[in-house]
Write a protein that holds these residues in place. Structure first.
Motif, PDB file in Angstrom:
ATOM      1  N   ALA A   4      43.264  51.216  21.466  1.00  0.00           N
ATOM      2  CA  ALA A   4      43.013  50.703  22.837  1.00  0.00           C
ATOM      3  C   ALA A   4      43.297  51.842  23.391  1.00  0.00           C
ATOM      4  CB  ALA A   4      43.951  49.379  23.232  1.00  0.00           C
ATOM      5  N   VAL A  53      40.387  53.656  26.134  1.00  0.00           N
ATOM      6  CA  VAL A  53      40.571  54.080  27.667  1.00  0.00           C
ATOM      7  C   VAL A  53      40.696  55.201  27.433  1.00  0.00           C
ATOM      8  CG1 VAL A  53      41.964  54.018  29.540  1.00  0.00           C
ATOM      9  CG2 VAL A  53      41.420  52.033  28.233  1.00  0.00           C
ATOM     10  N   MET A 105      34.274  43.316  23.840  1.00  0.00           N
ATOM     11  CA  MET A 105      35.878  43.233  23.076  1.00  0.00           C
ATOM     12  C   MET A 105      36.579  41.336  23.271  1.00  0.00           C
ATOM     13  SD  MET A 105      38.551  44.365  21.011  1.00  0.00           S
ATOM     14  CE  MET A 105      37.814  45.827  20.976  1.00  0.00           C
ATOM     15  N   THR A 106      36.799  41.197  23.666  1.00  0.00           N
ATOM     16  CA  THR A 106      36.912  39.597  24.699  1.00  0.00           C
ATOM     17  C   THR A 106      36.415  38.362  23.628  1.00  0.00           C
ATOM     18  OG1 THR A 106      37.271  40.135  26.743  1.00  0.00           O
ATOM     19  CG2 THR A 106      37.867  37.980  26.494  1.00  0.00           C
ATOM     20  N   LEU A 111      37.852  40.026  19.531  1.00  0.00           N
ATOM     21  CA  LEU A 111      39.674  39.242  19.586  1.00  0.00           C
ATOM     22  C   LEU A 111      39.394  38.169  18.681  1.00  0.00           C
ATOM     23  CD1 LEU A 111      41.087  39.583  23.519  1.00  0.00           C
ATOM     24  CD2 LEU A 111      41.551  40.895  21.882  1.00  0.00           C
ATOM     25  N   TRP A 118      39.768  48.711  27.181  1.00  0.00           N
ATOM     26  CA  TRP A 118      40.755  47.893  28.913  1.00  0.00           C
ATOM     27  C   TRP A 118      40.788  46.454  28.657  1.00  0.00           C
ATOM     28  CZ3 TRP A 118      37.659  46.714  33.552  1.00  0.00           C
ATOM     29  CH2 TRP A 118      38.517  46.351  34.915  1.00  0.00           C
ATOM     30  N   ALA A 119      39.517  45.883  27.871  1.00  0.00           N
ATOM     31  CA  ALA A 119      40.013  43.973  27.152  1.00  0.00           C
ATOM     32  C   ALA A 119      40.963  44.171  25.703  1.00  0.00           C
ATOM     33  CB  ALA A 119      38.692  43.772  27.267  1.00  0.00           C
ATOM     34  N   LEU A 120      41.200  45.269  25.132  1.00  0.00           N
ATOM     35  CA  LEU A 120      41.796  45.174  24.162  1.00  0.00           C
ATOM     36  C   LEU A 120      43.642  45.318  24.113  1.00  0.00           C
ATOM     37  CD1 LEU A 120      42.418  44.728  21.044  1.00  0.00           C
ATOM     38  CD2 LEU A 120      41.851  47.134  20.737  1.00  0.00           C
ATOM     39  N   GLY A 121      43.824  46.498  25.239  1.00  0.00           N
ATOM     40  CA  GLY A 121      45.164  46.615  25.776  1.00  0.00           C
ATOM     41  C   GLY A 121      45.853  45.856  26.680  1.00  0.00           C
ATOM     42  N   ALA A 150      45.086  47.058  29.835  1.00  0.00           N
ATOM     43  CA  ALA A 150      45.468  48.394  31.134  1.00  0.00           C
ATOM     44  C   ALA A 150      44.716  49.186  31.086  1.00  0.00           C
ATOM     45  CB  ALA A 150      46.864  48.879  30.749  1.00  0.00           C
TER      46      ALA A 150
END
Lengths: 185, 137
Positions: free
Chosen positions: A132, A136, A176-177, A181, B93-96, B98
């Motif tokens: 993650a 980022v 991702m969501t 996930l 952003w969606a995994l962590g 933050a």
């Protein structure tokens, strides 16, 4: 005081974020958090391996002070301004997360399934956290900004590159969501 | 310490994002699930007010503390860099849960696991500059 201790609604937080952006411009700087990642790499000696990091990081000291402030702000809020850790998320989100194996979603700021000490020392948990972070860090510098630089400043300034980036943020976030996930958990 | 003012603005920013729960993993999940207006309201209201601010800057109605006109440097153009970089950022952003600001704020809450995310983010920024010659921009 009671108002300060309650969670702040969006119409309080949003304008206050604009105020932060204003204060930085007023002081002659530009709001943007992710460039600090490069500054910290430069301080850590990354210039020995990659030439980009040979820049004079001292010019960014103000921004390091800003993020040091955010750490202190997080501490102050956690210690004295947050009597309840409950995040009142949509019950449907709680249900969706329960289906993925997340217990008591919203009972605290961060899910134990990702952030507990036990999880961070498991292989899967460690990989989730580090990947993650890498995504980022890599993505924000590739795009040239994160939620602050592109999302707030760039969109406010009606910039096309920022609009493209924010659309990208959402494409990645939705993939991702909605798709990844459920495979990870 | 001329930089102390930035420390104070940073403290203020840390408190705002903490109190608005923007630093919560769950708020990011909920946003990407379209199950709450909260995050859209936070970012949307900041941008709407921000765009008014930008007009005041451009017209020279608001100047800096030093009396200079406020000029906002434009972001780098290029569809690929913004789109691909954005998508990679969004996945993380969606995994962590933050983005970079909340990572630092969560550090102040003593969330130990965020140290790993932050180390990842530093490595990610390093990796970008180490490989950018080979990436489409």
């Amino acid at each position: 005081m009671d108002f300060i201790l309650q969670p702040w609604p969006w119409y309080v937080a949003g304008p206050l974020i604009t105020l932060v952006m204003f204060l930085l411009f007023y002081l002659g700087k530009k709001f943007g958090v992710s460039s600090n990642l490069e500054t910290i790499c430069a301080i850590g000696g990354a210039g020995k391996i990659v030439d980009f990091f040979k820049f004079d990081w001292h010019k960014n000291t103000w921004n390091l002070m800003f993020i040091l402030g955010t750490v202190i702000g997080g501490f102050i809020t956690y210690q004295w301004l947050t009597p309840s850790e409950v995040v009142a998320i949509n019950p449907q989100a709680v249900q969706d997360l329960a289906d993925l194996g997340f217990q008591n979603a919203g009972a605290q700021y961060l899910p134990d399934e990702i952030f507990s000490t036990d999880t961070m020392f498991s292989l899967k948990g460690f990989l989730i956290l580090i990947i993650a972070g890498i995504l980022v860090g890599f993505g924000s510098r590739y795009a040239g900004g994160c939620t602050s630089g592109h999302g707030i400043v760039g969109l406010s300034n009606l910039e096309i590159p920022s609009l493209i980036s924010v659309i990208g943020f959402f494409i990645g976030g939705l993939i991702m969501t909605w798709l990844l996930l459920p495979l990870i958990f | 310490m001329k930089n102390i003012k930035f420390l104070i603005v940073g403290i203020f920013f840390g408190i705002i994002l903490s109190k608005a729960e923007v630093i919560s993993w769950y708020r990011i999940y909920e946003m990407f699930k379209f199950q709450s207006f909260h995050m859209y309201g936070v970012i949307g209201s900041a941008v709407v007010l921000g765009s008014i601010l930008m007009i005041l800057f451009k017209k020279g109605i608001i100047k800096t503390y030093f009396g200079h006109k406020i000029h906002v440097d434009p972001k780098k153009k290029g569809f690929k860099r913004n789109m691909f970089g954005g998508i990679i950022f969004g996945l993380g952003w969606a995994l962590g849960g933050a983005c970079p600001g909340p990572m630092f704020i969560l550090l102040g809450r003593g969330a130990a696991a965020i140290v790993i995310v932050l180390i990842g983010a530093l490595f990610g920024a390093f990796l970008y500059h180490a490989t950018k010659k080979h990436l489409p921009h």
